[in-house]
Design a protein around this motif. Structure first.
Motif, PDB file in Angstrom:
ATOM      1  N   UNK A  36       0.816  -1.216   0.000  1.00  0.00           N
ATOM      2  CA  UNK A  36       0.000   0.000   0.000  1.00  0.00           C
ATOM      3  C   UNK A  36       0.847   1.261   0.000  1.00  0.00           C
ATOM      4  N   UNK A  37       1.924   1.248   0.771  1.00  0.00           N
ATOM      5  CA  UNK A  37       2.827   2.391   0.800  1.00  0.00           C
ATOM      6  C   UNK A  37       3.509   2.619  -0.534  1.00  0.00           C
ATOM      7  N   UNK A  38       3.902   1.542  -1.163  1.00  0.00           N
ATOM      8  CA  UNK A  38       4.522   1.647  -2.485  1.00  0.00           C
ATOM      9  C   UNK A  38       3.529   2.207  -3.495  1.00  0.00           C
ATOM     10  N   UNK A  39       2.320   1.669  -3.483  1.00  0.00           N
ATOM     11  CA  UNK A  39       1.298   2.165  -4.411  1.00  0.00           C
ATOM     12  C   UNK A  39       0.982   3.622  -4.176  1.00  0.00           C
ATOM     13  N   UNK A  53      -0.319   2.900   2.912  1.00  0.00           N
ATOM     14  CA  UNK A  53       0.274   1.956   3.864  1.00  0.00           C
ATOM     15  C   UNK A  53      -0.730   1.568   4.940  1.00  0.00           C
ATOM     16  N   UNK A  54      -1.469   2.534   5.440  1.00  0.00           N
ATOM     17  CA  UNK A  54      -2.467   2.243   6.469  1.00  0.00           C
ATOM     18  C   UNK A  54      -3.571   1.343   5.926  1.00  0.00           C
ATOM     19  N   UNK A  55      -4.073   1.675   4.749  1.00  0.00           N
ATOM     20  CA  UNK A  55      -5.130   0.862   4.145  1.00  0.00           C
ATOM     21  C   UNK A  55      -4.624  -0.539   3.835  1.00  0.00           C
ATOM     22  N   UNK A  56      -3.411  -0.644   3.349  1.00  0.00           N
ATOM     23  CA  UNK A  56      -2.825  -1.945   3.056  1.00  0.00           C
ATOM     24  C   UNK A  56      -2.609  -2.782   4.307  1.00  0.00           C
ATOM     25  N   UNK A  57      -2.194  -2.143   5.387  1.00  0.00           N
ATOM     26  CA  UNK A  57      -1.984  -2.864   6.643  1.00  0.00           C
ATOM     27  C   UNK A  57      -3.290  -3.435   7.171  1.00  0.00           C
ATOM     28  N   UNK A  58      -4.330  -2.633   7.138  1.00  0.00           N
ATOM     29  CA  UNK A  58      -5.635  -3.102   7.616  1.00  0.00           C
ATOM     30  C   UNK A  58      -6.149  -4.245   6.744  1.00  0.00           C
ATOM     31  N   UNK A  59      -6.088  -4.059   5.446  1.00  0.00           N
ATOM     32  CA  UNK A  59      -6.562  -5.094   4.525  1.00  0.00           C
ATOM     33  C   UNK A  59      -5.742  -6.377   4.673  1.00  0.00           C
TER      34      UNK A  59
END
Length: 70
Positions: A36-39, A53-59
């Motif tokens: 997510x952070x990379x995207x 990054x936050x959204x990716x971590x949760x997902x």
């Protein structure tokens, strides 16, 4: 600048991939945050990278948790 951020994120993803986590929830959260952070970094600035990054971590944590339950 985006290229430099991208290279740092790739290095971070590689480092995360080489470390082990106790559960799939933890692994999913770390992997999701890195992706997510990379995207987010590729699409915008540091704010979008943080949101990604936050959204990716949760997902990733949700998916990993489901895998742990199986």
């Amino acid at each position: 600048m985006k290229r430099k951020i991208g290279m740092l994120m790739i290095a971070g993803i590689t480092a995360l991939a080489l470390t082990g986590c106790a559960t799939k929830t933890q692994t999913g959260a770390l992997t999701g945050a890195a992706i997510g952070g990379l995207g987010g970094a590729m699409l915008g600035n540091s704010k979008t990278a943080a949101v990604g990054a936050a959204a990716g971590a949760v997902t990733g944590a949700i998916i990993g948790n489901q895998l742990d339950k199986q």
